[in-house]
Write an enzyme that holds these catalytic residues in place. Structure first.
Site, short mmCIF file in Angstrom:
data_model
loop_
_atom_site.label_atom_id
_atom_site.label_comp_id
_atom_site.label_asym_id
_atom_site.label_seq_id
_atom_site.Cartn_x
_atom_site.Cartn_y
_atom_site.Cartn_z
N ASP A 122 10.85 42.34 -3.33
CA ASP A 122 9.40 42.60 -3.08
C ASP A 122 9.24 42.08 -1.46
O ASP A 122 7.95 41.71 -1.40
CB ASP A 122 8.56 41.89 -3.95
CG ASP A 122 9.09 40.40 -4.22
OD1 ASP A 122 9.85 39.68 -3.28
OD2 ASP A 122 8.61 39.79 -5.21
N GLU A 144 16.03 45.15 -8.93
CA GLU A 144 14.88 44.10 -9.31
C GLU A 144 13.49 44.91 -9.24
O GLU A 144 12.47 44.38 -8.81
CB GLU A 144 14.87 42.70 -8.59
CG GLU A 144 14.33 41.66 -9.78
CD GLU A 144 13.90 40.35 -8.81
OE1 GLU A 144 13.17 40.28 -7.67
OE2 GLU A 144 14.41 39.51 -8.92
N GLU A 158 3.64 40.72 -2.27
CA GLU A 158 4.89 41.15 -2.88
C GLU A 158 4.52 42.09 -3.99
O GLU A 158 5.25 42.98 -4.21
CB GLU A 158 5.41 39.85 -3.79
CG GLU A 158 6.20 38.76 -2.83
CD GLU A 158 5.41 37.81 -2.26
OE1 GLU A 158 4.16 37.95 -2.47
OE2 GLU A 158 5.85 36.86 -1.38
N HIS A 235 5.82 27.60 -1.93
CA HIS A 235 5.73 28.25 -0.66
C HIS A 235 5.01 29.69 -0.64
O HIS A 235 4.68 30.25 0.42
CB HIS A 235 7.23 28.53 -0.13
CG HIS A 235 7.64 29.78 -0.88
ND1 HIS A 235 7.83 31.01 -0.43
CD2 HIS A 235 8.18 29.84 -2.22
CE1 HIS A 235 8.28 31.70 -1.28
NE2 HIS A 235 8.71 31.22 -2.33
N ARG A 237 2.35 32.47 -0.21
CA ARG A 237 1.41 32.97 0.66
C ARG A 237 0.01 32.60 0.03
O ARG A 237 -0.94 31.79 0.48
CB ARG A 237 1.32 34.16 1.22
CG ARG A 237 0.74 34.62 2.41
CD ARG A 237 1.16 35.71 3.10
NE ARG A 237 2.28 35.79 3.90
CZ ARG A 237 2.16 35.94 5.19
NH1 ARG A 237 1.06 36.04 5.71
NH2 ARG A 237 3.36 35.95 5.98
N HIS A 267 9.86 24.21 2.18
CA HIS A 267 10.08 25.51 3.01
C HIS A 267 9.86 25.48 4.19
O HIS A 267 9.02 24.77 4.79
CB HIS A 267 9.21 26.63 2.07
CG HIS A 267 9.51 27.95 2.45
ND1 HIS A 267 8.99 28.64 3.36
CD2 HIS A 267 10.14 28.81 1.53
CE1 HIS A 267 9.45 29.87 3.45
NE2 HIS A 267 10.15 30.02 2.36
N1 UDP Z 1 16.67 27.63 -3.43
C1 UDP Z 1 17.69 27.43 -2.68
N2 UDP Z 1 17.34 26.04 -1.90
C2 UDP Z 1 16.20 25.57 -2.14
C3 UDP Z 1 15.29 25.95 -2.78
C4 UDP Z 1 15.51 27.14 -3.63
O1 UDP Z 1 18.66 27.83 -2.66
O2 UDP Z 1 15.85 24.55 -1.49
C5 UDP Z 1 16.94 29.07 -4.18
C6 UDP Z 1 16.56 29.03 -5.62
O3 UDP Z 1 17.75 28.77 -6.32
C7 UDP Z 1 16.18 30.52 -5.79
C8 UDP Z 1 15.77 31.14 -4.43
O4 UDP Z 1 15.99 30.01 -3.59
O5 UDP Z 1 17.20 31.28 -6.02
C9 UDP Z 1 13.99 30.96 -4.51
O6 UDP Z 1 13.57 31.28 -3.37
P1 UDP Z 1 12.02 31.36 -2.95
O7 UDP Z 1 11.48 30.24 -3.82
O8 UDP Z 1 11.97 31.29 -1.57
O9 UDP Z 1 11.63 32.87 -3.14
P2 UDP Z 1 11.26 33.62 -4.35
O10 UDP Z 1 12.14 33.47 -5.59
O11 UDP Z 1 9.91 33.12 -4.86
O12 UDP Z 1 10.94 35.09 -3.89
#
Ligand code: UDP
Length: 432
Positions: A122, A144, A158, A235, A237, A267
């Site tokens: 997304d 996904e 997203e 993180h 928005r 983040h």
């Molecule tokens: N993650 C990571 N290091 C961190 C925090 C999160 O590798 O310090 C990983 C987490 O395991 C997951 C992904 O990053 O797989 C999530 O990313 P984020 O929260 O940025 O994005 P979203 O999942 O909300 O799209």
């Protein structure tokens, strides 16, 4: 069913197909690297990986970890940080790249060697890549697909991105059957959808099987300790105006339970760093870190007592590690986990965050219920299924093992105009 011989034994490098993968952010890289690796294991497929430059550092960290060097790395100019700036920059950079790729690999009169562009989830990168690829007449595969809240403001942008990509994709890979049902409700034929499980679980199982060495000693110490440990990330928005509330809730949890430790990887977004970093840096129970390498984060999540997060990916990962998740959002596009009992929506109201966290820490029965519910998101074999399905669409051979109600090869092909199995096998000598 056409079982043409085109892509069987004897496939030579000149006719190797080059599926395109476009990734821009950490979660995309995490969830797409297992598909790239599975594809690389097939000598007939030689993926082209494009790093879009959306979150260059976090994305390349994950790709490096997986042993993937992008074939093309773009760099974006970000001055205002607006979505328009981001998406227009991505479209403009990617369109140049796709033009070149199409000229090189899909010249008129030859076997087209770009059978599809894989986009994930997304992000703005996924949306821009889907659009540019469709305009270049390279079919889009959406991995996904089908997650929905039906509220264009949450998660923003997203939800909008997912809905738009669904219109563009020729083949949609849904992680779960409820996601597939969303797509079908939107008049996308079940014949062009595969339910595969979430590739994030493939990545997670790999990551937790790796040895870990924490680069931050404070994190290493707390992981080795025994007490209650919260892992917190924020993180999104739509939460940028609620970061004060989240920080306030964490401070209250610390005063109510002095034995609790919190690890919060910040983040890189400046708003997140300023607000959470500013408010929590003096609280000794809170360890603020840089974003952790994925293998480190996976091990930390496994050790955590509770995850408090607005992240999408963590909602899927934590249940596989038996870690209950309190989701700091008003709604989630991942309702399966709420239904299964592994996720609980707590929003960003500090009172609710504090009371839900303390309740979970103090009620062993509730904790047991949340931590032992089955993970509905996958079995670690999604990438294998995706590559099998892709090959099956291209060649008509070796259909993937059924998972969910299946899809129709001929229907997907009829939307692309491509049928490799019926095209003559052509040798090219000019691009070796
Ligand atoms: N993650 C990571 N290091 C961190 C925090 C999160 O590798 O310090 C990983 C987490 O395991 C997951 C992904 O990053 O797989 C999530 O990313 P984020 O929260 O940025 O994005 P979203 O999942 O909300 O799209």
């Amino acid at each position: 069913m056409n079982q043409g011989p085109t892509f069987t034994a004897g496939f030579d490098p000149v006719n190797t197909l080059r599926p395109i993968f476009v990734v821009g952010t950490r979660p995309e890289a995490i969830k797409i690297f297992p598909v790239v690796l599975a594809m690389r294991a097939d000598p007939r497929l030689d993926p082209i990986v494009i790093a879009s430059g959306q979150h260059p550092d976090m994305c390349s960290q994950v790709l490096r970890m997986a042993g993937i060097e992008p074939d093309i790395s773009l760099s974006l100019t970000r001055e205002t940080g607006s979505l328009n700036e981001l998406v227009s920059g991505l479209v403009s950079q990617l369109s140049g790249v796709f033009e070149e790729l199409v000229t090189t690999y899909n010249p008129a009169g030859y076997l087209p060697r770009l059978p599809g562009t894989f986009v994930h989830g997304d992000t703005s990168t996924a949306l821009a890549a889907a659009l540019v690829s469709a305009f270049a007449d390279v079919p889009v595969v959406h991995v996904e697909a089908g997650l929905r809240t039906y509220d264009l403001h949450g998660p923003f942008p997203e939800e909008l991105n997912r809905q738009l990509i669904a219109r563009i994709a020729i083949f949609s890979v849904a992680p779960t059957m409820p996601s597939e049902a969303n797509l079908i409700r939107e008049s996308i034929s079940s014949e062009q959808i595969m339910v595969a499980g979430n590739t994030g679980i493939d990545a997670l199982l790999w990551a937790t099987s790796q040895p870990v060495r924490f680069s931050d000693e404070r994190v290493a110490d707390v992981v080795a300790s025994e007490g209650p440990l919260l892992v917190v990330t924020a993180h999104r928005r739509e939460n940028w105006d609620h970061l004060d509330d989240i920080a306030n809730a964490l401070l209250r949890i610390c005063s109510a339970r002095p034995e609790v430790r919190i690890v919060l990887p910040l983040h890189p977004n400046p708003k997140v760093r300023d607000t959470l970093g500013g408010q929590l840096s003096d609280q000794p129970q809170v360890i603020l870190t840089e974003p952790l390498e994925y293998v480190e984060f996976a091990h930390l999540l496994k050790r955590a007592t509770i995850a408090l997060t607005d992240s999408g990916g963590i909602q899927e990962e934590a249940p596989s590690l038996r870690t209950p998740v309190l989701v700091m959002r008003e709604q989630t596009e991942r309702p399966e986990g709420v239904l299964a009992g592994t996720l609980k929506l707590v929003g960003t109201d500090p009172d609710t965050i504090v009371s839900s966290t303390l309740a979970l820490l103090e009620d062993p029965d509730e904790y047991e219920r949340m931590s032992t519910a089955d993970n509905p998101y996958g079995d670690g074999k999604a990438s294998e299924r995706i590559v099998q399905a892709f090959n099956f669409v291209l060649t008509g051979q070796n259909p993937p093992h059924a998972f969910g109600p299946g899809f129709s090869r001929s229907f997907v092909l009829s939307r692309t105009g491509l049928d490799y199995a019926s095209l003559p096998h052509q040798q090219r000598s000019d691009d070796s």
